[in-house]
Design a protein around this motif. Structure first.
Motif, mmCIF file in Angstrom:
data_model
loop_
_atom_site.group_PDB
_atom_site.id
_atom_site.type_symbol
_atom_site.label_atom_id
_atom_site.label_comp_id
_atom_site.label_asym_id
_atom_site.label_seq_id
_atom_site.Cartn_x
_atom_site.Cartn_y
_atom_site.Cartn_z
ATOM 1 N N VAL A 1 35.600 -46.146 -50.316
ATOM 2 C CA VAL A 1 35.408 -44.841 -49.661
ATOM 3 C C VAL A 1 33.976 -44.725 -49.139
ATOM 4 O O VAL A 1 33.044 -44.529 -49.917
ATOM 5 C CB VAL A 1 35.672 -43.670 -50.638
ATOM 6 C CG1 VAL A 1 35.536 -42.341 -49.917
ATOM 7 C CG2 VAL A 1 37.037 -43.794 -51.290
ATOM 8 N N PRO A 2 33.778 -44.821 -47.819
ATOM 9 C CA PRO A 2 32.420 -44.690 -47.283
ATOM 10 C C PRO A 2 31.901 -43.268 -47.509
ATOM 11 O O PRO A 2 32.597 -42.303 -47.194
ATOM 12 C CB PRO A 2 32.586 -44.992 -45.791
ATOM 13 C CG PRO A 2 34.030 -44.805 -45.495
ATOM 14 C CD PRO A 2 34.782 -45.052 -46.770
ATOM 15 N N MET A 3 30.703 -43.153 -48.055
ATOM 16 C CA MET A 3 30.203 -41.866 -48.535
ATOM 17 C C MET A 3 28.919 -41.428 -47.821
ATOM 18 O O MET A 3 28.169 -42.252 -47.299
ATOM 19 C CB MET A 3 29.884 -41.984 -50.023
ATOM 20 C CG MET A 3 31.077 -42.199 -50.927
ATOM 21 S SD MET A 3 32.052 -40.678 -51.128
ATOM 22 C CE MET A 3 33.136 -41.154 -52.504
ATOM 23 N N CYS A 4 28.653 -40.131 -47.881
ATOM 24 C CA CYS A 4 27.332 -39.574 -47.626
ATOM 25 C C CYS A 4 26.647 -39.434 -48.984
ATOM 26 O O CYS A 4 27.241 -38.883 -49.914
ATOM 27 C CB CYS A 4 27.441 -38.204 -46.967
ATOM 28 S SG CYS A 4 28.053 -38.275 -45.277
ATOM 29 N N GLU B 1 21.691 -41.282 -46.892
ATOM 30 C CA GLU B 1 22.402 -42.262 -46.060
ATOM 31 C C GLU B 1 23.862 -41.854 -45.878
ATOM 32 O O GLU B 1 24.534 -41.481 -46.832
ATOM 33 C CB GLU B 1 22.352 -43.670 -46.682
ATOM 34 C CG GLU B 1 20.982 -44.330 -46.575
ATOM 35 C CD GLU B 1 21.006 -45.857 -46.726
ATOM 36 O OE1 GLU B 1 19.932 -46.454 -46.729
ATOM 37 O OE2 GLU B 1 22.114 -46.433 -46.843
ATOM 38 N N ARG B 2 24.318 -41.927 -44.637
ATOM 39 C CA ARG B 2 25.744 -41.783 -44.339
ATOM 40 C C ARG B 2 26.264 -43.186 -44.082
ATOM 41 O O ARG B 2 25.911 -43.799 -43.067
ATOM 42 C CB ARG B 2 25.955 -40.868 -43.124
ATOM 43 C CG ARG B 2 27.395 -40.798 -42.659
ATOM 44 C CD ARG B 2 27.705 -39.529 -41.836
ATOM 45 N NE ARG B 2 26.805 -39.301 -40.735
ATOM 46 C CZ ARG B 2 27.068 -39.540 -39.440
ATOM 47 N NH1 ARG B 2 28.247 -40.005 -39.085
ATOM 48 N NH2 ARG B 2 26.160 -39.302 -38.505
ATOM 49 N N MET B 3 27.067 -43.708 -44.978
ATOM 50 C CA MET B 3 27.634 -45.036 -44.792
ATOM 51 C C MET B 3 28.526 -45.025 -43.546
ATOM 52 O O MET B 3 29.065 -43.984 -43.174
ATOM 53 C CB MET B 3 28.442 -45.426 -46.035
ATOM 54 C CG MET B 3 27.579 -45.566 -47.291
ATOM 55 S SD MET B 3 28.554 -45.682 -48.834
ATOM 56 C CE MET B 3 29.264 -47.320 -48.638
ATOM 57 N N ASP B 4 28.687 -46.172 -42.907
ATOM 58 C CA ASP B 4 29.544 -46.229 -41.721
ATOM 59 C C ASP B 4 30.942 -45.747 -42.097
ATOM 60 O O ASP B 4 31.575 -46.315 -42.988
ATOM 61 C CB ASP B 4 29.605 -47.665 -41.174
ATOM 62 C CG ASP B 4 28.228 -48.139 -40.690
ATOM 63 O OD1 ASP B 4 27.410 -47.286 -40.303
ATOM 64 O OD2 ASP B 4 27.992 -49.356 -40.700
ATOM 65 N N GLY B 5 31.410 -44.685 -41.449
ATOM 66 C CA GLY B 5 32.712 -44.110 -41.757
ATOM 67 C C GLY B 5 32.615 -42.875 -42.642
ATOM 68 O O GLY B 5 33.613 -42.187 -42.841
ATOM 69 N N GLY B 6 31.432 -42.583 -43.173
ATOM 70 C CA GLY B 6 31.244 -41.337 -43.943
ATOM 71 C C GLY B 6 31.509 -40.131 -43.053
ATOM 72 O O GLY B 6 31.350 -40.215 -41.838
ATOM 73 N N GLY C 1 23.601 -36.188 -54.658
ATOM 74 C CA GLY C 1 24.800 -35.529 -54.154
ATOM 75 C C GLY C 1 25.604 -36.502 -53.326
ATOM 76 O O GLY C 1 25.046 -37.217 -52.490
ATOM 77 N N VAL C 2 26.897 -36.545 -53.573
ATOM 78 C CA VAL C 2 27.781 -37.489 -52.886
ATOM 79 C C VAL C 2 28.966 -36.729 -52.315
ATOM 80 O O VAL C 2 29.515 -35.836 -52.976
ATOM 81 C CB VAL C 2 28.258 -38.592 -53.857
ATOM 82 C CG1 VAL C 2 29.260 -39.514 -53.184
ATOM 83 C CG2 VAL C 2 27.070 -39.383 -54.393
ATOM 84 N N SER C 3 29.371 -37.081 -51.106
ATOM 85 C CA SER C 3 30.524 -36.422 -50.479
ATOM 86 C C SER C 3 31.176 -37.335 -49.463
ATOM 87 O O SER C 3 30.503 -38.118 -48.793
ATOM 88 C CB SER C 3 30.075 -35.116 -49.794
ATOM 89 O OG SER C 3 31.164 -34.465 -49.190
ATOM 90 N N GLN D 1 36.090 -38.825 -56.945
ATOM 91 C CA GLN D 1 35.446 -40.030 -56.411
ATOM 92 C C GLN D 1 33.959 -39.789 -56.160
ATOM 93 O O GLN D 1 33.111 -40.643 -56.455
ATOM 94 C CB GLN D 1 36.131 -40.460 -55.101
ATOM 95 C CG GLN D 1 37.539 -41.004 -55.298
ATOM 96 C CD GLN D 1 38.268 -41.220 -53.980
ATOM 97 O OE1 GLN D 1 38.085 -40.472 -53.018
ATOM 98 N NE2 GLN D 1 39.108 -42.241 -53.941
ATOM 99 N N ASP D 2 33.658 -38.633 -55.592
ATOM 100 C CA ASP D 2 32.253 -38.304 -55.310
ATOM 101 C C ASP D 2 31.428 -38.344 -56.601
ATOM 102 O O ASP D 2 30.321 -38.875 -56.632
ATOM 103 C CB ASP D 2 32.145 -36.905 -54.688
ATOM 104 C CG ASP D 2 32.826 -36.805 -53.329
ATOM 105 O OD1 ASP D 2 33.184 -37.854 -52.749
ATOM 106 O OD2 ASP D 2 33.016 -35.672 -52.852
#
Lengths: 140, 140, 140, 140
Positions: B28-31, B45-50, B116-118, B124-125
């Motif tokens: 799961v690509p995350m922010c 960081e916003r992962m590619d696809g976040g 913080g993760v989203s 999952q976050d």
């Protein structure tokens, strides 16, 4: 439909690293933000000693440069009293930045993202943003 | 006067890397956002696809966890209809997050920052945020 | 760098026309908003009789659906009291919409934009949004 | 009680089409917004290549022109340093636009709506807004 080219997270890290290196060289810890071509944040770093107020400013400089496809210092000139875009600085809830330090990232004539730097003088912010772009363009 | 202990940018990168590794593992690509103990952003960081919408949500989860010295999922429980903190979710212009995925970063019983993760489910976050903290605590 | 596919203005008009036709059929004048895949507005129409308050709601439904790659009614379920995403409705300054009527526009498994509809019941809004997407997919 | 005359959605489309034609003629893809006489959005189009930052700016120019019954460039003059309306640019959360490109739509001496254009220079934005009004007035 449209086909768009956009910075990825690896590109964003290269931009930040290039900018941070220049920031260290001139001795000014900076906030450095990278957005995609739509103005949405991809990556951000506040170097140790970077200003808290510069967090939002760096993000909004990158947003402005990417979204308006234009360096923020160009808005600075165009928005002086008596100039055509006077008053634009408070647009979009104040997010439209007219202070130097925001640059569009351009590859093959297309805006693929934006970089925004803040914590130094506008001239220092711009110099550091340019260093980030320079480092990135070597990798393209 | 007070002496504060606070994450530095190197710590922030360790937290992000630890979280991103778990995010890749679960697919799961995350922010991912890291704030200091005052709730101000250090790194993002916003992962590619976040998700674009998760940019602000990740930052606000880290802000809430650091500033309130509390996991955001604890606010989720405390803010249910009939519970004491009901209605808190819209506080601070909506920045106070009550959805899981925000955790204070605690060293020697002291809050030194927030993560913080989203982009995934709240479970999952939270799992990804925990992985970030785990990776960081190994370095302390 | 990433390669992105995005609705163009002609696509946006097809989506609005398809939605408006259904809105006329069911006799509910609607606000209809189309965003790109990053959640930025491409086109908007408030049909004669559409609600003023629904202007922002329609735009934010499209923003949410595109940015989060998810139907807003799915957030409605996930954010009920006791459910994992409870409290998410006030995120992003209240822009994150959990009321039905926002749908991602998906082509070949990729989100290329969002449609948001408001002025009727959430079920009517959703039906009208679906009609817009149906009309658009015939042209792809 | 009052009787109000107001643009309908068909009028709004005529205004946008007239403006877009001029925008194509001068080679500047624009954001074009139409509001009713109360400043509420009726229709919006971002032409392919229009600036993301101009979305809000175009909407706010139309809002200002309709609501204040005044061209935004007139506010530009009146809000210069030393002039009577100095500082008005940041009013209404920054929504009051003093940059050219917003015009009230006037029929029989009555304001019936507003048009706002953004993405070019303020002079270009204004020219395109005027073309929209010209096209519309031919249909009245």
């Amino acid at each position: 439909m449209l086909k768009i080219t956009r910075l990825d997270i690896a590109d964003a890290r290269v931009l930040i690293a290039g900018a941070a290196e220049k920031a260290k060289e001139i001795g000014v810890p900076m906030c450095i933000a990278i957005t995609d071509e739509s103005g949405n944040l991809i990556a951000f770093e506040r170097m140790d000693g970077g200003k808290v107020t510069s967090t939002t400013i760096a993000i909004d400089k990158a947003f402005t440069a990417a979204g308006a496809k234009k360096a923020t210092h160009d808005y600075g000139t165009a928005s002086q009293p008596g100039a055509p875009a006077y008053g634009i600085a408070s647009a979009i809830g104040g997010r439209l930045m007219v202070v130097g330090g925001g640059l569009p990232v351009i590859v093959n004539g297309e805006v693929v993202g934006g970089i925004g730097v803040s914590s130094g003088t506008p001239a220092q912010d711009r110099e550091v943003a340019e260093a980030g772009i320079e480092a990135f363009l070597k990798t393209v």
